[in-house]
Design a protein around this motif. Structure first.
Motif, PDB file in Angstrom:
ATOM      1  N   THR A 256       0.845  -1.218   0.000  1.00 41.30           N
ATOM      2  CA  THR A 256       0.000   0.000   0.000  1.00 41.30           C
ATOM      3  C   THR A 256       0.873   1.258   0.000  1.00 41.30           C
ATOM      4  OG1 THR A 256      -0.206  -0.035   2.422  1.00 41.30           O
ATOM      5  CG2 THR A 256      -1.995  -1.037   1.163  1.00 41.30           C
ATOM      6  N   ASN A 257       2.050   1.173   0.650  1.00 40.58           N
ATOM      7  CA  ASN A 257       2.921   2.355   0.650  1.00 40.58           C
ATOM      8  C   ASN A 257       3.494   2.632  -0.738  1.00 40.58           C
ATOM      9  OD1 ASN A 257       2.646   3.392   3.283  1.00 40.58           O
ATOM     10  ND2 ASN A 257       3.817   1.670   4.075  1.00 40.58           N
ATOM     11  N   ARG A 260       0.791   4.373  -2.894  1.00 40.92           N
ATOM     12  CA  ARG A 260       0.591   5.821  -2.685  1.00 40.92           C
ATOM     13  C   ARG A 260       1.031   6.658  -3.880  1.00 40.92           C
ATOM     14  NH1 ARG A 260      -0.428   6.941   2.796  1.00 40.92           N
ATOM     15  NH2 ARG A 260       0.218   5.259   4.172  1.00 40.92           N
TER      16      ARG A 260
END
Ligand code: ZN
Length: 511
Positions: A256-257, A260
């Motif tokens: 998920t990072n 971003r």
């Protein structure tokens, strides 16, 4: 004895009447021509004993500092207060024990005032102390002023009820006791339960350092979801037979990072690992991560799907199972009604900023100094009507968002907080207690009550809100993000409150 009491009460009554007259002439007749109904509702709330009564309720809720869906004492105090004032109270509605609806009157129009009362974890802080100093270290605290909010709503509704009785006008006034706003839970369930079906207009409120309102689309839509993984335990020193659920969480978070970078700037995304093993030498077979996934109404579902894919990737890479995706809450952006905001703004300007005492300015300056902010003291003027921003930049979320798509709604931000303090921070807890909070919530109650009276006695005002809402609904029909099988997470915060409540109660009993 009896005559003495009688004499005393006559003197008290006369003193009260003189004071009331002084307040009413001072505040609400000199510069504004207002209806007798509005005059009455404002004067009723101007009584010093009313300011004190609701101030003490707010301080009591501040001291309970109950987390979302655990607000048993807070909701009871508010529901009891409304019931004693003659409201018909339904408790435990929409499947939540701390959710209630208090109604007075009958028939149309139905005007709703929303109220919140949940606290935030880890923010315990002494009231009106300008430096970080917890009452019970690590315990919850009212870092968003919700102690003042349903209190202000209750004060406003009771004032409206008294005005309806005095002047005999028709309609219904309702207080929506709404638990767990901090975790954005209750409102979509209240809508699903049909509680807003007959509501014509909604007056929302939030504590603030300023006094104002706004309209248009704002804030973020959001999913609040717990992803739980299941693996296999093994000895940490011979781990090849194990499958770490914590590894799955970590890979999900890494994914998920990286995600971003490829999301439009309007998004927000944050998480906490709520379960991840208990000792390094036991491979964790269970791990969970709690995500807030935020974006505009249009982009939310697409983004959420990509986050779910990251969770699947974590499970696939580690040979674990993505055991459960539990949606705790899912809410829309806020779409505040312009006609409602314009009406509220007029009443905010009529009520005006409370007059702050010297020691209140001094406390504000001490707190501002501690926070490294300009030492300006308390604010002196109400804000201008805030237009929607030209560029959408995301931001916080509220479950009021769903309400704005069900009925015309706007939010009255009322004062009491110290400018420069941060919400969800100990500094906010410090100033949401005591005299400034009392005056601020009283001013908020006045603006809400005056607006409710306008909507009840002036059909043409209500029609403006309704027309705008009906038009907007054509392009923005309400479709909940909350999955149909989701249930209110009543277990949320139960352990935390069980842990902290005895310590907090001990302090207040000793006090
Ligand atoms: Zn809040």
């Amino acid at each position: 004895m009896k005559t003495k009491i009688l004499k005393k009460s006559i003197i008290c009554f006369m003193a009260g009447a003189i004071l009331l007259f002084a307040l009413s002439t001072q505040t609400f007749t000199a510069k504004n021509k207002i209806t007798k109904e509005k005059q009455f509702v404002l004067n009723w709330l101007s009584q010093p004993q009313i300011l004190e009564k609701f101030g003490k309720i707010s301080d009591a809720i501040w001291s309970y500092a109950e987390l979302g869906l655990q607000e048993y004492k807070s909701s009871k105090l508010l529901a009891d207060t409304l019931e004693e004032a003659g409201f018909n109270v339904e408790r435990g509605v929409a499947g939540m024990p701390t959710c209630f609806i208090a109604s007075y009157g009958s028939g149309k129009p139905v005007i709703a005032i929303l109220g919140e009362y949940d606290a935030l974890p880890m923010l315990s802080q002494k009231g009106r102390v300008p430096n970080q100093d917890p009452i019970v270290k690590g315990a919850p605290g009212h870092g968003c002023g919700h102690n003042t909010m349903c209190t202000a709503a209750a004060a406003a509704a009771i004032a409206v009820k008294n005005t309806m009785e005095k002047y005999g006008f028709k309609g219904t006034i309702k207080v929506f006791g709404s638990p767990a706003e901090e975790t954005l839970i209750s409102r979509p369930y209240m809508i699903r339960a049909g509680l807003f079906n007959d509501v014509d207009a909604v007056i929302d409120n939030h504590s603030s350092s300023g006094f104002g309102t706004s309209y248009g689309t704002g804030g973020n839509a959001m999913y609040s979801t717990i992803f739980s993984f299941k693996g296999r335990t093994a000895h940490g020193a011979s781990p090849w037979g194990g499958r770490s659920a914590l590894d799955a969480v970590e890979i999900m978070n890494i994914a998920t990072n990286f995600l971003r970078e490829h999301l439009l700037y309007s998004y927000r995304m944050h998480y906490v690992i709520i379960e991840g093993g208990e000792a390094p030498n036991v491979v964790p077979d269970k791990a969970s991560v709690w995500y807030f996934v935020r974006n505009s109404d249009e982009r939310l579902e697409q983004m959420y799907e990509r986050v779910v894919n990251c969770a699947k990737a974590g499970a696939l890479a580690t040979g674990t199972e993505l055991e459960k995706i539990r949606v705790l809450a899912a809410v829309h952006q806020r779409h505040a009604n312009k006609a409602a905001a314009e009406l509220f703004q007029k009443n905010i300007e009529l009520v005006g900023m409370p007059e702050w005492a010297e020691e209140e300015h001094a406390f504000a300056k001490a707190l501002q100094k501690e926070l490294g902010r300009p030492e300006k003291g308390m604010p002196t003027n109400v804000g201008k009507l805030r237009e929607p921003g030209r560029t959408f930049v995301g931001g916080g979320s509220s479950d009021v968002g769903d309400v704005t798509l069900i009925a015309p709604t706007a939010t009255i931000r009322f004062p009491g907080g110290v400018p420069g303090t941060t919400s969800h921070h100990w500094s906010s807890v410090a100033c949401n207690y005591g005299s400034t909070a009392w005056k601020g919530l009283n001013a908020g109650a006045k603006a809400m009550a005056a607006s409710a009276v306008d909507l009840l006695i002036k059909p043409e005002e209500l029609q403006k809100l309704r027309d705008e809402f009906e038009e907007y609904s054509k392009t923005h029909p309400y479709k909940p993000f909350l999955p149909l099988d989701a249930e209110p997470p009543l277990d949320l915060n139960a352990e935390l409150m069980k842990k902290w409540r005895p310590f907090m109660e001990k302090f207040y009993h000793e006090k």
